[in-house]
Every structure is written in structure tokens, then in C-alpha cells.
Design an enzyme around this catalytic site. Structure first.
Site, PDB file in Angstrom:
ATOM      1  N   ASP A  83     -17.399  27.184 -27.067  1.00  0.00           N
ATOM      2  CA  ASP A  83     -18.101  27.582 -27.462  1.00  0.00           C
ATOM      3  C   ASP A  83     -19.356  27.291 -25.835  1.00  0.00           C
ATOM      4  O   ASP A  83     -21.004  27.508 -26.358  1.00  0.00           O
ATOM      5  CB  ASP A  83     -18.383  26.186 -28.445  1.00  0.00           C
ATOM      6  CG  ASP A  83     -18.538  24.769 -27.538  1.00  0.00           C
ATOM      7  OD1 ASP A  83     -18.172  24.715 -26.538  1.00  0.00           O
ATOM      8  OD2 ASP A  83     -18.735  23.877 -27.811  1.00  0.00           O
ATOM      9  N   SER A  84     -18.756  27.799 -25.308  1.00  0.00           N
ATOM     10  CA  SER A  84     -19.625  27.509 -23.979  1.00  0.00           C
ATOM     11  C   SER A  84     -20.472  29.336 -24.083  1.00  0.00           C
ATOM     12  O   SER A  84     -21.624  29.601 -23.133  1.00  0.00           O
ATOM     13  CB  SER A  84     -18.672  27.881 -21.895  1.00  0.00           C
ATOM     14  OG  SER A  84     -17.569  29.389 -22.478  1.00  0.00           O
ATOM     15  N   ASP A 140     -13.031  26.978 -30.119  1.00  0.00           N
ATOM     16  CA  ASP A 140     -13.807  25.895 -29.923  1.00  0.00           C
ATOM     17  C   ASP A 140     -14.496  25.417 -31.229  1.00  0.00           C
ATOM     18  O   ASP A 140     -14.828  26.283 -31.983  1.00  0.00           O
ATOM     19  CB  ASP A 140     -15.010  25.577 -28.922  1.00  0.00           C
ATOM     20  CG  ASP A 140     -14.628  25.358 -27.881  1.00  0.00           C
ATOM     21  OD1 ASP A 140     -13.500  24.375 -27.665  1.00  0.00           O
ATOM     22  OD2 ASP A 140     -15.379  25.576 -26.440  1.00  0.00           O
ATOM     23  N   LYS A 168     -10.014  23.938 -30.574  1.00  0.00           N
ATOM     24  CA  LYS A 168     -10.113  22.996 -30.082  1.00  0.00           C
ATOM     25  C   LYS A 168     -11.555  21.797 -29.836  1.00  0.00           C
ATOM     26  O   LYS A 168     -12.321  22.498 -30.949  1.00  0.00           O
ATOM     27  CB  LYS A 168     -10.441  23.154 -28.225  1.00  0.00           C
ATOM     28  CG  LYS A 168     -10.845  22.379 -27.098  1.00  0.00           C
ATOM     29  CD  LYS A 168     -10.444  22.834 -25.909  1.00  0.00           C
ATOM     30  CE  LYS A 168     -11.825  23.691 -25.094  1.00  0.00           C
ATOM     31  NZ  LYS A 168     -12.506  22.752 -25.352  1.00  0.00           N
ATOM     32  N   GLU A 210     -13.465  18.390 -29.349  1.00  0.00           N
ATOM     33  CA  GLU A 210     -14.559  17.237 -27.641  1.00  0.00           C
ATOM     34  C   GLU A 210     -14.346  15.672 -28.633  1.00  0.00           C
ATOM     35  O   GLU A 210     -14.592  15.585 -29.584  1.00  0.00           O
ATOM     36  CB  GLU A 210     -15.495  17.328 -27.561  1.00  0.00           C
ATOM     37  CG  GLU A 210     -15.408  19.012 -26.639  1.00  0.00           C
ATOM     38  CD  GLU A 210     -17.170  19.464 -26.474  1.00  0.00           C
ATOM     39  OE1 GLU A 210     -17.726  18.868 -26.241  1.00  0.00           O
ATOM     40  OE2 GLU A 210     -16.955  21.163 -25.506  1.00  0.00           O
ATOM     41  N   GLU A 214     -12.184  18.167 -18.724  1.00  0.00           N
ATOM     42  CA  GLU A 214     -13.385  18.845 -17.564  1.00  0.00           C
ATOM     43  C   GLU A 214     -13.571  17.685 -16.964  1.00  0.00           C
ATOM     44  O   GLU A 214     -14.202  16.437 -17.158  1.00  0.00           O
ATOM     45  CB  GLU A 214     -14.139  19.188 -18.292  1.00  0.00           C
ATOM     46  CG  GLU A 214     -15.265  19.831 -17.992  1.00  0.00           C
ATOM     47  CD  GLU A 214     -16.191  20.920 -18.525  1.00  0.00           C
ATOM     48  OE1 GLU A 214     -15.751  20.916 -20.367  1.00  0.00           O
ATOM     49  OE2 GLU A 214     -17.352  20.925 -18.542  1.00  0.00           O
TER      50      GLU A 214
HETATM   51  O1  KIV Z   1     -16.381  26.282 -24.414  1.00  0.00           O
HETATM   52  C1  KIV Z   1     -15.855  26.217 -22.482  1.00  0.00           C
HETATM   53  O2  KIV Z   1     -15.897  27.408 -22.077  1.00  0.00           O
HETATM   54  C2  KIV Z   1     -14.949  25.012 -22.310  1.00  0.00           C
HETATM   55  C3  KIV Z   1     -13.916  25.109 -21.133  1.00  0.00           C
HETATM   56  C4  KIV Z   1     -14.941  25.007 -20.097  1.00  0.00           C
HETATM   57  C5  KIV Z   1     -12.663  24.185 -21.504  1.00  0.00           C
HETATM   58  O3  KIV Z   1     -14.912  24.297 -22.972  1.00  0.00           O
HETATM   59 NA    NA Z   2     -16.151  24.505 -24.886  1.00  0.00          NA
END
Ligand code: KIV
Ligand code: NA
Length: 264
Positions: free
Chosen positions: A45-46, A84, A112, A114, A181
Site C-alpha cells: 500500500d506504499s 497489503d 499482509k 499491520e 520495519e
Molecule cells: O507497502 C509497502 O511497501 C510495505 C513495505 C515497505 C514492507 O509494506
Molecule cells: Na505496506
């Protein structure tokens, strides 16, 4: 390279062989990543920051994540694809199930999430229904407003112990992988040794089982580059070579070095 599964990654950990993870958001980069032999693609989600220009990951939606996952899945056939779950999409187990199904149907092999203890029942619900889960502890960007910024986590002993306890509980609840992280290297090492599932570090030192970077960061395309990133385009004249160098540097343990690492 054969198609990577969770078993492949578990075998890497058992053998003490490191593996590499990198983000991708589209078919073009996914294909280049596959060609470089990188084992896992994270549809992170980056993308809210890197592609959409937001200053956090909070605005990203499930349909954004499904769209980018489908594009990635069309561009490669061998890397394991982890997607994510975005902010707010797993605040209850029921919500998490419905949204994770959409991401799996878009082409993800794993989702994934968090967070720590509050997620245990959700992780159990997902894994019992054949949706593998990757955890994410330490600096969890969806919690930026609670954390008060993007800061190293786990420096004080009490906070470090919470991260250790959370990591063990996530594994017990059924998580298949764990991202750590921005935590001190010694804490990440301790957790990697304590868990039997592979631990993937970002800004977590060299002693995790794997490393992950945002592809735009390691290609030198981001306006702000965090301390833990190496620009793999430096000295290279192709993206393909930069990705191959990243894979090799993770495998050999040459990346990350001390300059990319946080101390306790
Ligand atoms: O969203 C993302 O790119 C991430 C990584 C930095 C682990 O969660
Ligand atoms: Na992320």
C-alpha cells in the site's frame, strides 16, 4: 526458477538461505522482478505514496489494491505475490475475510496486515479459510497518526518486549511470514531466531531471513530516500541489472550494511 510457494520460503529459512522481496505495482516491473529471480513481490500500500502522491498510505482502497494486484499477476508467474490489506479493510474479522477474498481473487497468494495482539483472531479466521497471512510489526505506516510519525520502533526495552511477544503470537495464530520495519538490528535478529516462520526486514538490519525494499526507492526514483535504502541504480545503467544486484546482495548478506541499519 520454479514458482515460489510458502514451502519454498520455509525451506530457505530452514537452510539458512536468504531471499529477497521487493514491491511492484504493475505488470512491467513485475516481469523485470521475475527475470531478476527475486522470490517475492509485495503489492504494497506504499503505492498510495509512490504512485498516487499521497503523504501516507491511509487513502488507499481495497479496489486500488485489487487493481494493482491483478496487473502484477499478469506480469509474472513465478514470484509469490503478497498484497497489503489497506487501512480500515481488516478492522473486524468479517470485514477482513470479505476484503481478503477480493485480493486473493485478483491474484494475491497471501495478504499482509499491520499490527499485533488485536489481530490474532482475524489471522486465525483468514488462515482457517485458506488465506495465508503475512504479519507486519515495528513501524506500521497505517498507524502513523498513532505513532506520531515515521520513527524507529522498539528502542525502549518495554516496547521491544511487546514486539517480541506480538511476533510469537502472530506465528501461533497462523501467520506464514512476518515483516519487521524500522527496528534495531539486535531486536530483529532475536525475533528471526525465535520464530520458525521467515522474517523479512526493512530497516531491520542484516540478520533477518529476507529483505524487502520499495522498488522506486532502490531505483533512486523517490524524492526522499530513507536511511535503510541503497540506490542500486548507482553504477548501473539498466533497471534489470539493478534488480539482479539487489537479489544477489540480499542473498550474499552484503545488503544491508551498517550504514543502512538502526542500532538500539
Ligand atoms: O507497502 C509497502 O511497501 C510495505 C513495505 C515497505 C514492507 O509494506
Ligand atoms: Na505496506
Amino acid at each position: 526458477m520454479r514458482a515460489v510457494t510458502i514451502n519454498t520460503l520455509q525451506a530457505h529459512k530452514a537452510a539458512g538461505d536468504k531471499f529477497a522481496v521487493i514491491t511492484s505495482y504493475d505488470a512491467c516491473f513485475a516481469h523485470l522482478v521475475e527475470e531478476a529471480g527475486i522470490e517475492v513481490i509485495l503489492v504494497g500500500d506504499s503505492l498510495g505514496m509512490v504512485l498516487q502522491g499521497h503523504n501516507s498510505t491511509l487513502p488507499v482502497t481495497v479496489s486500488d489494491m485489487a487493481y494493482h494486484t491483478a496487473n502484477v499477476a499478469r506480469g509474472c508467474s513465478k514470484p509469490l505475490i503478497v498484497t497489503d490489506m489497506p487501512f480500515g479493510s481488516y478492522s473486524s474479522s468479517e470485514l477482513a475475510l470479505a476484503n481478503a477474498v477480493a485480493l486473493m481473487q485478483a491474484g494475491a497468494h497471501m495478504v499482509k496486515v499491520e499490527g499485533g495482539a488485536w489481530l490474532l483472531s482475524t489471522i486465525k479466521a483468514l488462515t482457517e479459510r485458506s488465506i495465508p497471512v503475512c504479519g507486519h510489526l515495528g513501524l506500521t505506516p497505517q498507524s502513523v497518526n498513532s505513532l506520531g510519525g515515521y520513527k524507529v520502533q522498539g528502542r525502549d526495552p518495554k516496547q521491544a518486549q511487546t514486539i517480541i511477544d506480538d511476533a510469537k503470537q502472530l506465528e501461533q495464530a497462523g501467520a506464514s511470514l512476518l515483516v519487521l520495519e524500522c527496528v534495531p538490528a539486535d531486536l530483529a535478529k532475536k525475533i528471526s531466531q525465535a520464530l520458525s516462520i521467515p522474517v523479512i526486514g526493512i530497516g531491520a538490519g542484516a540478520d533477518t531471513d529476507a529483505q524487502v525494499l520499495v522498488i522506486h526507492d532502490m531505483l533512486g526514483l523517490s524524492s526522499h530516500t530513507p536511511k535503510f535504502v541503497r540506490n542500486f541504480m548507482a553504477g548501473n545503467n539498466s533497471i534489470q541489472q539493478a534488480l539482479s544486484d539487489y537479489h544477489a546482495a540480499v542473498k550474499s548478506g552484503e545488503f544491508p550494511s551498517a550504514e543502512h541499519t538502526f542500532s538500539g
